[in-house]
Design a protein around this motif. Structure first.
Motif, PDB file in Angstrom:
ATOM      1  N   GLU A 130      28.890 -36.351   4.647  1.00 41.39           N
ATOM      2  CA  GLU A 130      29.913 -35.300   5.527  1.00 41.39           C
ATOM      3  C   GLU A 130      30.434 -35.777   6.658  1.00 41.39           C
ATOM      4  O   GLU A 130      31.076 -35.176   7.394  1.00 41.39           O
ATOM      5  CB  GLU A 130      28.810 -33.961   5.958  1.00 41.39           C
ATOM      6  CG  GLU A 130      28.451 -33.425   4.517  1.00 41.39           C
ATOM      7  CD  GLU A 130      27.482 -32.122   4.761  1.00 41.39           C
ATOM      8  OE1 GLU A 130      27.043 -31.965   6.110  1.00 41.39           O
ATOM      9  OE2 GLU A 130      27.563 -31.084   4.105  1.00 41.39           O
ATOM     10  N   HIS A 131      30.138 -37.196   6.941  1.00 42.08           N
ATOM     11  CA  HIS A 131      30.879 -37.896   7.965  1.00 42.08           C
ATOM     12  C   HIS A 131      31.351 -38.978   7.912  1.00 42.08           C
ATOM     13  O   HIS A 131      31.624 -40.104   8.793  1.00 42.08           O
ATOM     14  CB  HIS A 131      29.615 -38.084   9.056  1.00 42.08           C
ATOM     15  CG  HIS A 131      29.056 -36.800   9.538  1.00 42.08           C
ATOM     16  ND1 HIS A 131      27.952 -36.347   9.009  1.00 42.08           N
ATOM     17  CD2 HIS A 131      29.211 -35.889  10.782  1.00 42.08           C
ATOM     18  CE1 HIS A 131      27.738 -35.112   9.499  1.00 42.08           C
ATOM     19  NE2 HIS A 131      28.506 -34.991  10.548  1.00 42.08           N
ATOM     20  N   GLY A 132      31.875 -39.309   6.485  1.00 37.99           N
ATOM     21  CA  GLY A 132      32.608 -40.399   6.197  1.00 37.99           C
ATOM     22  C   GLY A 132      32.749 -40.288   4.727  1.00 37.99           C
ATOM     23  O   GLY A 132      32.800 -39.515   4.212  1.00 37.99           O
ATOM     24  N   MET A 133      33.316 -41.434   4.083  1.00 39.96           N
ATOM     25  CA  MET A 133      33.692 -41.499   2.652  1.00 39.96           C
ATOM     26  C   MET A 133      32.471 -41.727   1.675  1.00 39.96           C
ATOM     27  O   MET A 133      32.619 -41.184   0.534  1.00 39.96           O
ATOM     28  CB  MET A 133      34.905 -42.391   2.522  1.00 39.96           C
ATOM     29  CG  MET A 133      35.988 -41.698   3.208  1.00 39.96           C
ATOM     30  SD  MET A 133      37.560 -42.741   3.032  1.00 39.96           S
ATOM     31  CE  MET A 133      37.365 -43.839   4.256  1.00 39.96           C
ATOM     32  N   ALA A 134      32.075 -43.013   1.955  1.00 38.70           N
ATOM     33  CA  ALA A 134      31.015 -43.381   0.787  1.00 38.70           C
ATOM     34  C   ALA A 134      29.804 -42.322   0.482  1.00 38.70           C
ATOM     35  O   ALA A 134      29.068 -42.149   1.565  1.00 38.70           O
ATOM     36  CB  ALA A 134      30.402 -44.630   1.151  1.00 38.70           C
ATOM     37  N   PRO A 135      29.681 -41.704  -0.701  1.00 44.97           N
ATOM     38  CA  PRO A 135      28.429 -41.022  -0.829  1.00 44.97           C
ATOM     39  C   PRO A 135      27.114 -41.774  -1.087  1.00 44.97           C
ATOM     40  O   PRO A 135      27.338 -43.352  -1.290  1.00 44.97           O
ATOM     41  CB  PRO A 135      28.826 -40.337  -2.190  1.00 44.97           C
ATOM     42  CG  PRO A 135      29.568 -41.228  -3.035  1.00 44.97           C
ATOM     43  CD  PRO A 135      30.526 -41.871  -1.979  1.00 44.97           C
ATOM     44  N   GLY A 136      26.180 -41.437  -0.696  1.00 47.67           N
ATOM     45  CA  GLY A 136      24.739 -41.987  -0.973  1.00 47.67           C
ATOM     46  C   GLY A 136      24.218 -41.686  -2.351  1.00 47.67           C
ATOM     47  O   GLY A 136      24.932 -40.666  -2.810  1.00 47.67           O
ATOM     48  N   MET A 137      23.013 -42.209  -2.986  1.00 49.62           N
ATOM     49  CA  MET A 137      22.500 -41.818  -4.070  1.00 49.62           C
ATOM     50  C   MET A 137      21.179 -42.319  -4.309  1.00 49.62           C
ATOM     51  O   MET A 137      20.723 -43.005  -3.867  1.00 49.62           O
ATOM     52  CB  MET A 137      23.503 -42.491  -5.097  1.00 49.62           C
ATOM     53  CG  MET A 137      23.247 -43.927  -5.441  1.00 49.62           C
ATOM     54  SD  MET A 137      24.992 -44.491  -6.131  1.00 49.62           S
ATOM     55  CE  MET A 137      26.023 -44.766  -4.784  1.00 49.62           C
ATOM     56  N   ILE A 138      20.359 -41.431  -5.199  1.00 53.59           N
ATOM     57  CA  ILE A 138      19.012 -41.843  -5.390  1.00 53.59           C
ATOM     58  C   ILE A 138      19.144 -42.018  -7.100  1.00 53.59           C
ATOM     59  O   ILE A 138      19.340 -41.214  -7.850  1.00 53.59           O
ATOM     60  CB  ILE A 138      18.256 -40.714  -5.331  1.00 53.59           C
ATOM     61  CG1 ILE A 138      18.175 -40.491  -3.877  1.00 53.59           C
ATOM     62  CG2 ILE A 138      16.796 -40.973  -5.751  1.00 53.59           C
ATOM     63  CD1 ILE A 138      17.313 -39.146  -3.384  1.00 53.59           C
ATOM     64  N   MET A 159      23.172 -37.711   6.523  1.00 54.31           N
ATOM     65  CA  MET A 159      23.003 -37.765   5.297  1.00 54.31           C
ATOM     66  C   MET A 159      21.452 -37.732   4.866  1.00 54.31           C
ATOM     67  O   MET A 159      21.080 -37.210   3.877  1.00 54.31           O
ATOM     68  CB  MET A 159      23.492 -38.906   4.566  1.00 54.31           C
ATOM     69  CG  MET A 159      23.388 -38.919   2.983  1.00 54.31           C
ATOM     70  SD  MET A 159      23.908 -40.415   2.104  1.00 54.31           S
ATOM     71  CE  MET A 159      25.743 -40.240   2.398  1.00 54.31           C
ATOM     72  N   PHE A 160      20.642 -38.640   5.543  1.00 54.60           N
ATOM     73  CA  PHE A 160      19.357 -38.889   5.362  1.00 54.60           C
ATOM     74  C   PHE A 160      18.621 -37.187   5.703  1.00 54.60           C
ATOM     75  O   PHE A 160      17.712 -36.952   4.715  1.00 54.60           O
ATOM     76  CB  PHE A 160      18.412 -40.093   6.225  1.00 54.60           C
ATOM     77  CG  PHE A 160      17.338 -40.180   5.498  1.00 54.60           C
ATOM     78  CD1 PHE A 160      17.006 -41.000   4.792  1.00 54.60           C
ATOM     79  CD2 PHE A 160      16.156 -39.499   6.082  1.00 54.60           C
ATOM     80  CE1 PHE A 160      15.971 -41.649   4.299  1.00 54.60           C
ATOM     81  CE2 PHE A 160      14.823 -39.789   5.836  1.00 54.60           C
ATOM     82  CZ  PHE A 160      14.625 -40.926   4.799  1.00 54.60           C
ATOM     83  N   PRO A 166      14.867 -34.012   2.015  1.00 53.10           N
ATOM     84  CA  PRO A 166      14.500 -32.806   1.232  1.00 53.10           C
ATOM     85  C   PRO A 166      14.134 -33.412  -0.210  1.00 53.10           C
ATOM     86  O   PRO A 166      13.168 -33.014  -0.887  1.00 53.10           O
ATOM     87  CB  PRO A 166      15.483 -31.898   1.233  1.00 53.10           C
ATOM     88  CG  PRO A 166      16.365 -32.052   2.425  1.00 53.10           C
ATOM     89  CD  PRO A 166      16.283 -33.594   2.526  1.00 53.10           C
ATOM     90  N   SER A 167      15.077 -34.228  -0.636  1.00 52.50           N
ATOM     91  CA  SER A 167      15.040 -34.575  -2.051  1.00 52.50           C
ATOM     92  C   SER A 167      13.608 -35.493  -2.270  1.00 52.50           C
ATOM     93  O   SER A 167      12.852 -35.380  -3.351  1.00 52.50           O
ATOM     94  CB  SER A 167      16.094 -35.425  -2.548  1.00 52.50           C
ATOM     95  OG  SER A 167      15.863 -36.069  -3.734  1.00 52.50           O
ATOM     96  N   LEU A 168      13.287 -36.373  -1.347  1.00 50.00           N
ATOM     97  CA  LEU A 168      12.290 -37.173  -1.240  1.00 50.00           C
ATOM     98  C   LEU A 168      10.878 -36.229  -1.157  1.00 50.00           C
ATOM     99  O   LEU A 168       9.973 -36.574  -1.952  1.00 50.00           O
ATOM    100  CB  LEU A 168      12.340 -38.201  -0.250  1.00 50.00           C
ATOM    101  CG  LEU A 168      11.686 -39.405  -0.168  1.00 50.00           C
ATOM    102  CD1 LEU A 168      12.384 -40.425  -1.585  1.00 50.00           C
ATOM    103  CD2 LEU A 168      12.104 -40.037   1.047  1.00 50.00           C
ATOM    104  N   LEU A 172       7.959 -36.339  -4.036  1.00 49.74           N
ATOM    105  CA  LEU A 172       6.671 -36.824  -3.563  1.00 49.74           C
ATOM    106  C   LEU A 172       5.531 -35.699  -3.971  1.00 49.74           C
ATOM    107  O   LEU A 172       4.407 -35.957  -4.496  1.00 49.74           O
ATOM    108  CB  LEU A 172       6.553 -36.886  -2.052  1.00 49.74           C
ATOM    109  CG  LEU A 172       7.039 -38.301  -1.560  1.00 49.74           C
ATOM    110  CD1 LEU A 172       7.137 -38.116   0.026  1.00 49.74           C
ATOM    111  CD2 LEU A 172       6.151 -39.305  -1.957  1.00 49.74           C
ATOM    112  N   GLY A 173       5.922 -34.434  -4.166  1.00 50.22           N
ATOM    113  CA  GLY A 173       4.990 -33.068  -4.423  1.00 50.22           C
ATOM    114  C   GLY A 173       3.923 -33.344  -3.671  1.00 50.22           C
ATOM    115  O   GLY A 173       2.449 -33.347  -4.248  1.00 50.22           O
ATOM    116  N   SER A 174       3.868 -33.917  -2.437  1.00 52.06           N
ATOM    117  CA  SER A 174       2.720 -34.360  -1.816  1.00 52.06           C
ATOM    118  C   SER A 174       1.534 -33.297  -1.697  1.00 52.06           C
ATOM    119  O   SER A 174       2.047 -32.403  -0.871  1.00 52.06           O
ATOM    120  CB  SER A 174       3.029 -34.989  -0.340  1.00 52.06           C
ATOM    121  OG  SER A 174       2.831 -34.311   0.588  1.00 52.06           O
ATOM    122  N   SER A 175       0.434 -33.436  -1.544  1.00 54.02           N
ATOM    123  CA  SER A 175      -0.522 -32.629  -1.385  1.00 54.02           C
ATOM    124  C   SER A 175      -1.049 -32.525   0.065  1.00 54.02           C
ATOM    125  O   SER A 175      -1.422 -31.478   0.584  1.00 54.02           O
ATOM    126  CB  SER A 175      -1.791 -32.690  -2.385  1.00 54.02           C
ATOM    127  OG  SER A 175      -2.426 -33.978  -2.258  1.00 54.02           O
TER     128      SER A 175
END
Lengths: 413, 413
Positions: A130-138, A159-160, A166-168, A172-175
């Motif tokens: 949202e603040h530049g051109m290159a998208p990130g990805m996982i 972006m992070f 949130p995706s991370l 993780l589904g961390s308990s």
């Protein structure tokens, strides 16, 4: 889950920039309980980048790359990872549209190499920029996550926080939940603080207490782990209570707050407006004040009075004060604060006058600072500082002390 | 010679501190022509540190460690390297005396673990620590150099400059000199710049040309190697000339300069004083101006006019202008610049008014900015920007554009 952060960019290896991205990401990962075991920085060189990837794959489940997603030939992170993982690159329509929009908005022509920025690893989850051109990805392969983020911190950090984090967490589904709270201190040194609570730091493992100092402030990070978030929070509450009993008077806020934000919060609460008169700080107080969105409605405005002429003519400091007491004086600071508020029709006034350095002024040593405080219907007050730092440090600390003094001045009845 | 820098410390991996040591050392090594191919950060863990050393040995002739030389149990850099290299640790008398002296001076008792700091790798060259206790050292084995430096930058940096750097230079017996020059651009994007000089970047290996973008600016670093410094400089001159022929109009300065510094230089040269009126930038122009020592004498002062009330009452912008054109308008910007200069009795005036964000203002989108320029005896001028970034980025870029426009405005005859 163990992570490694790989920063890609020859400018890091040449020392042109410092790797703040690794710090930012590490801090975020620590909060969700992901262990970071290594940081690596590598240049814009496909072979060396490939070898860094191979090493990281042996020791990390999550490999986070920053940098090398730009439009130029140097930017080869995506390309190298794609080749290494035997996958191809694919144009992402959303990313392409967003790049097009950026060029339309700024009225500049889009070049062929800008299009390259919209390419993503085939099958990856896209993290919008949202603040530049290159998208990130996982991208996921063999139970290992590859996260690609842009290099400029202004693009990477939001972006992070908004998309990668949130995706991370969901992956993780961390308990076990990790909760942490930062207590912010002002007016007490790190060594003194640590001495006061040494037994608490040494005696506790959950929560842990970690002190950190910087720029005249000290913080304590309290971190608790528990399956139940509420229990973790309660553990933190109890530890905070113990700390407050000993050094509570120096705590001014929590987490990412700042003295300036606390001041703005108080002004909003009390529905007060403010004006500033700045000499040695040259506008820094107002600049920092207005850097916070929405804070502007509290600031009427202010005067940067770098010359005696402006102090006298615009700010109406009495000629007599300037001649008898000098501009580095409590008398001048008081008039500056009061006159600024009255001129701007504000409820509160603050002023900064003194010697930032590197040279002395009016026979006062570098670091002598007077801060004037005014509030309608209250007795004006002045605080004097003797700072011993560099020009930049003296200015920054003056602002922090100014906020700190003003906070308690406004709270005084 | 190729180098790798290994920073040791869990506080790096937790994001509590940023690895400025890697940047500092990299910059120094670049200057003597040592290539740095990797930075690594690893925690206070002997096994992971050992594995990092093994990896570095495969790819570097010079391995520089920072951190882990302190007195606590966490500090295990020396011990791990000693074990890995099959050498022992030996008390260094000079280092021990210097630690003793330190404790005598501060009147604190010396503890057993402080003595540990005087241990060095047997047979190494000691690098004295004039700003702390732990000495540094250089150890040679199998034609590979291991340099151990303390973690705190206040100790490491002076140690590196005074002792490590000269020792390294003499060991290198370097005949080749490296010279580099940074060209600073404004008003042209990175992609566009690279397109214009792509053939030069690709076609040259000595000098090399490396672009870097950030905060709306682009730089090119030209680096040349030669036995004769003068020849290296000449190679750089020739390359600069070629670049200037194509995109010279966008070059505003060299090396560590900034648009603000160039503006201040010009004001000094022409003996002009300046005043500013800042709305959306909230004092940032003046703050940055006065952050440069000695620049203050060029700045009369300025007004931060965050409210329409202050624009009208203090800055004397006509009520009619505000009502008819709004405050986000060229008319308002022009009056602000001219009135600020006249009020403050300055030769030059600059103004910033617009929409920093996150919300629209007067129906103008975020990023709309008007910059007013005034100089005594010259026709006033206004420049309009359509920036598309965050609040912080819009403010920073407005300042840069302001300096850029003012530079050419003052130079126009």
């Amino acid at each position: 889950m163990n992570a490694e952060i790989i920063a890609v960019g020859s400018e890091l290896l040449l020392g042109q920039i410092v790797n703040t991205n690794a710090q930012f990401i590490s801090r975020q990962l620590a909060d969700v309980g992901v262990n970071v075991y290594f940081h690596t920085a590598v240049g814009d060189n496909p072979n060396r980048l490939k070898s860094a990837i191979e090493i990281a794959e042996k020791r990390a489940d999550l490999i986070i790359f920053t940098g090398g997603l730009g439009p130029t030939k140097d930017d080869l992170t995506k390309e190298t990872i794609a080749r290494h993982l035997n996958t191809d690159l694919q144009m992402d329509d959303d990313a392409f549209t967003s790049i097009e929009k950026y060029f339309n908005r700024t009225g500049r022509p889009m070049t062929e190499n800008n299009k390259k920025q919209a390419l993503i690893l085939n099958g990856s989850e896209v993290l919008p920029n949202e603040h530049g051109m290159a998208p990130g990805m996982i991208y996921k392969k063999d139970e290992r996550l590859y996260m690609l983020l842009p290099g400029p911190p202004k693009e990477m950090e939001p972006m992070f926080l908004k998309f990668a984090y949130p995706s991370l967490r969901s992956k993780l589904g961390s308990s076990e939940v990790i909760a942490s709270r930062v207590l912010r201190f002002f007016g007490i040194g790190e060594a003194m603080l640590e001495t006061e609570i040494e037994d608490l730091i040494d005696g506790q493992s959950n929560p842990t207490i970690a002190p950190l100092a910087g720029d005249g402030e000290v913080t304590l990070r309290i971190t608790a782990k528990h399956a139940d978030l509420q229990v973790a929070q309660q553990l933190i509450d109890e530890t905070e209570e113990k700390i407050r009993k000993r050094v509570g008077e120096f705590i001014y806020g929590y987490d990412d707050s700042s003295l300036m934000e606390e001041l703005i919060k108080l002004l909003k609460e009390k529905e007060l407006t403010i004006a500033a008169a700045e000499s040695l700080t040259g506008g820094m107080f107002q600049q920092e004040f207005t850097s916070i969105p929405g804070a502007g409605s509290r600031l009427k405005g202010g005067i940067v009075c770098y010359t005696n002429e402006v102090k006298a003519n615009i700010l109406q400091v009495k000629e007599e004060t300037i001649q008898t007491c000098g501009v580095v004086s409590s008398e001048c600071a008081l008039e500056m604060a009061e006159n600024a508020a009255k001129l701007m029709n504000a409820d509160v006034g603050i002023s900064f006058t003194g010697v930032a350095g590197p040279d002395e002024l009016e026979g006062h040593p570098v670091g002598t600072v007077y801060i004037g405080l005014y509030q309608k219907g209250k007795k004006t007050k002045v605080e004097k500082l003797n700072l011993g730092g560099s020009r930049a440090a003296n200015r920054i600390r003056s602002i922090k002390y100014g906020c700190y003094f003003l906070l308690s001045y406004i709270q005084e009845s």
